[in-house]
Design an enzyme around this catalytic site. Structure first.
Site, PDB file in Angstrom:
ATOM      1  N   GLU A  87       0.808  -1.521   0.385  1.00 36.23           N
ATOM      2  CA  GLU A  87       0.119  -0.157   0.213  1.00 36.23           C
ATOM      3  C   GLU A  87       1.046   1.431   0.573  1.00 36.23           C
ATOM      4  O   GLU A  87       1.399   1.228   0.791  1.00 36.23           O
ATOM      5  CB  GLU A  87      -0.301   0.305   1.941  1.00 36.23           C
ATOM      6  CG  GLU A  87      -1.738   1.048   0.749  1.00 36.23           C
ATOM      7  CD  GLU A  87      -2.767   1.087   2.621  1.00 36.23           C
ATOM      8  OE1 GLU A  87      -3.307  -0.380   2.796  1.00 36.23           O
ATOM      9  OE2 GLU A  87      -3.278   1.676   3.074  1.00 36.23           O
ATOM     10  N   LYS A 283      -6.386  -1.441  11.993  1.00 34.46           N
ATOM     11  CA  LYS A 283      -5.817  -1.441  10.649  1.00 34.46           C
ATOM     12  C   LYS A 283      -4.971  -0.951  10.707  1.00 34.46           C
ATOM     13  O   LYS A 283      -4.173  -1.215   9.889  1.00 34.46           O
ATOM     14  CB  LYS A 283      -6.742  -1.584   9.734  1.00 34.46           C
ATOM     15  CG  LYS A 283      -6.966  -1.740   8.375  1.00 34.46           C
ATOM     16  CD  LYS A 283      -5.421  -0.372   6.903  1.00 34.46           C
ATOM     17  CE  LYS A 283      -5.854  -1.773   5.578  1.00 34.46           C
ATOM     18  NZ  LYS A 283      -4.990  -0.792   4.755  1.00 34.46           N
ATOM     19  N   ASP A 299       4.479 -14.216  11.404  1.00 43.98           N
ATOM     20  CA  ASP A 299       4.067 -14.866  11.089  1.00 43.98           C
ATOM     21  C   ASP A 299       2.302 -13.726  11.635  1.00 43.98           C
ATOM     22  O   ASP A 299       1.943 -13.030  12.570  1.00 43.98           O
ATOM     23  CB  ASP A 299       3.203 -16.258  11.848  1.00 43.98           C
ATOM     24  CG  ASP A 299       1.590 -16.608  11.609  1.00 43.98           C
ATOM     25  OD1 ASP A 299       1.011 -15.878  10.463  1.00 43.98           O
ATOM     26  OD2 ASP A 299       1.548 -17.590  11.815  1.00 43.98           O
ATOM     27  N   HIS A 396      -2.061  10.930   1.011  1.00 43.40           N
ATOM     28  CA  HIS A 396      -2.574   8.958   0.551  1.00 43.40           C
ATOM     29  C   HIS A 396      -2.132   9.157  -1.283  1.00 43.40           C
ATOM     30  O   HIS A 396      -1.935   8.712  -1.857  1.00 43.40           O
ATOM     31  CB  HIS A 396      -3.600   8.368   0.931  1.00 43.40           C
ATOM     32  CG  HIS A 396      -3.852   7.275  -0.517  1.00 43.40           C
ATOM     33  ND1 HIS A 396      -2.969   6.137   0.110  1.00 43.40           N
ATOM     34  CD2 HIS A 396      -4.449   6.669  -0.856  1.00 43.40           C
ATOM     35  CE1 HIS A 396      -3.380   5.665   0.173  1.00 43.40           C
ATOM     36  NE2 HIS A 396      -4.670   5.127  -0.448  1.00 43.40           N
TER      37      HIS A 396
HETATM   38  C1  MEV Z   1      -4.996   3.008   5.201  1.00 34.77           C
HETATM   39  O1  MEV Z   1      -4.024   1.543   5.254  1.00 34.77           O
HETATM   40  C2  MEV Z   1      -5.064   3.606   6.867  1.00 34.77           C
HETATM   41  C3  MEV Z   1      -6.027   4.498   7.757  1.00 34.77           C
HETATM   42  O2  MEV Z   1      -7.781   4.212   6.870  1.00 34.77           O
HETATM   43  C4  MEV Z   1      -6.077   4.425   8.985  1.00 34.77           C
HETATM   44  C5  MEV Z   1      -6.528   5.143   9.737  1.00 34.77           C
HETATM   45  O3  MEV Z   1      -7.849   5.324   9.679  1.00 34.77           O
HETATM   46  O4  MEV Z   1      -6.239   5.222  10.898  1.00 34.77           O
HETATM   47  C6  MEV Z   1      -5.618   5.814   7.594  1.00 34.77           C
END
Ligand code: MEV
Length: 442
Positions: A87, A283, A299, A396
């Site tokens: 990513e 995430k 892992d 991003h």
């Molecule tokens: C994107 O891979 C991860 C985010 O969505 C985490 C977040 O919102 O804290 C940017």
């Protein structure tokens, strides 16, 4: 030519024949596909054999970017952290957060505990209190009869920490569990734990069958399964950053430190209140954690599944990180369960995982826990910093621009022109297409 969709004996076929069968039966341009898959084979046959040995039915290698995030100050040591991730923005975000905290004391970590867990699930139809009464004798036998398996680990400072009997008969008739706790030192310990558990199962079964303390009717036991648990709530590392609020500086759009700190703490609170936000928040943490886990041959599925269970430990899924402002100090920290290793498994077999560990100074498992948790925290800091200031898309999409350009088959000069143009224009798919069309018309 008719297409075959099923096959027997596939695993026994030579690698080239496997590819040929796949290419012919599942693609419209088999020759091209075959060449493409073969082009990702390792140039050195020996190395390819090592890679093939990790899995089954391998036909090629799947390339993933191997990046590094420099300037991580963790417990007074400076690290360049290796990351494997597909990513865009993740490595840049980790690097930026590392640099930010480098001049504010860096990351400070503490290993809270390192226990691994394993279970033997079994059914036995006798009186639970009778079993509990004889369990100390069974426990001593379990330890005794697994000595040949545990001796090496004991010599390294690890081994079996404790074994307990759990009664699940109120939920399922006759269901019990032996839960065992292990210290596995610098290895993740899955093989060690599983071997011990299978031995426990056999010992328990033999004991029940032969015991003179049990009636004939009580000698029937069913070992359902023996396997480690990936839930290791007592294998935890805490990583934290802190500084005076005023030392945070100013942020994009001229946002002052106090406003930033308050927005940031609220953002973390939201992830403690709302599971929808908590999932995305965590995430982001695992963007960093998984990337280092992969780069060091650990892992990541085990690490993640454990983290998500841990995040739900009070009955609701919540943020793994915490933030507060107290006495004008901004503090941001994470408690992360991390069952990882720096010896054994892929860590010493995968050629690049080995290099990753070397890059990190060949850390022991505890130090790697600290590095991984700090990277997760850095990732979380970077994401929240963007979210509460400029929004995530600005940075991003800038990072994603080259992917869009590649997808649109932009030439080098078109890419250079686009990078310049989108410095002060909003990046979007449509915007890039429009830009390229205008360039191509010229
Ligand atoms: C994107 O891979 C991860 C985010 O969505 C985490 C977040 O919102 O804290 C940017």
């Amino acid at each position: 030519m008719s297409k075959e969709r099923t096959i027997s004996g596939f695993s026994k076929m030579r690698k080239r024949d496997k590819i040929k069968w796949i290419a012919r039966n599942f693609f419209s341009d088999p020759d091209h596909v075959m060449n493409e898959l073969i082009s990702y084979w390792h140039g050195d046959e020996k190395q390819q054999k090592i890679l093939d040995g990790f899995s089954e039915n391998t036909i090629s290698n799947f390339p993933m970017p191997y990046g590094v995030a420099p300037n991580f100050l963790i417990d007074g040591e400076t690290y360049v952290v290796p990351m494997v991730i597909e990513e865009s923005s993740v490595v840049a975000a980790a690097s930026a957060a590392a640099k930010f905290w480098m001049t504010r004391g860096g990351f400070v970590t503490k290993i809270l505990d390192t226990q691994k867990v394993g279970q033997v699930h079994f059914k036995w139809e006798g009186n639970p209190s009778k079993l509990k009464g004889i369990f100390p004798e069974i426990k001593a036998l379990l330890i005794e009869e697994s000595k040949d398996l545990t001796i090496n680990m004991e010599n390294r400072g690890g081994g079996i920490l404790d074994i307990e009997l759990l009664d699940f008969t109120s939920e399922e008739e006759g269901l019990f569990q032996i839960r065992a706790y292990f210290e596995t030192c610098d290895s993740m310990g899955a093989n060690f734990v599983n071997s011990c558990l299978e031995r426990f199962g056999a010992t328990l079964r033999n004991y029940v069958i032969a015991s003179d303390k049990l009636e004939e009717a009580e000698k029937d036991i069913l070992i359902v399964m023996s396997i480690l648990s990936n839930y290791t709530p007592d294998c935890i590392v805490r990583a934290e950053v802190k500084c005076k609020v005023e030392e945070l500086g100013t942020f994009a759009g001229g946002m002052d430190a106090l406003t930033f700190a308050h927005k940031f703490v609220t953002a973390v609170k939201i992830a403690h209140i709302d599971p929808y936000r908590a999932t995305t928040h965590n995430k982001g943490i695992y963007n960093g954690v998984d990337a280092v886990a992969l780069a060091t041959g650990n892992d990541f599925r085990a690490i993640e599944s454990c983290g998500h269970t841990y995040a739900s430990r009070d009955g609701r899924y919540r943020s793994l990180s915490f933030a507060e402002i107290k006495n004008d100090v901004f503090r941001f920290w994470i408690d992360l369960p991390l069952a990882i290793g720096t010896v054994g498994g892929l860590t010493s077999l995968h050629p690049i995982a080995k290099r990753s560990l070397e890059l990190l100074g060949d850390p022991d498992a505890k130090t790697l826990m600290s590095i991984i948790a700090s990277t997760g925290l850095a990732q979380n800091f970077a994401a929240l910093r963007s979210l509460v200031t400029t929004g995530i898309q600005k940075g991003h999409m800038k990072m994603h621009l080259q992917n869009i350009l590649n997808q649109m088959k932009a030439s080098d000069s078109e890419s250079r022109a686009a990078q310049k143009y989108f410095n002060d224009h909003v990046v979007s798919f449509a915007g890039v297409r429009e830009f390229l069309e205008s360039q191509r018309k010229k």
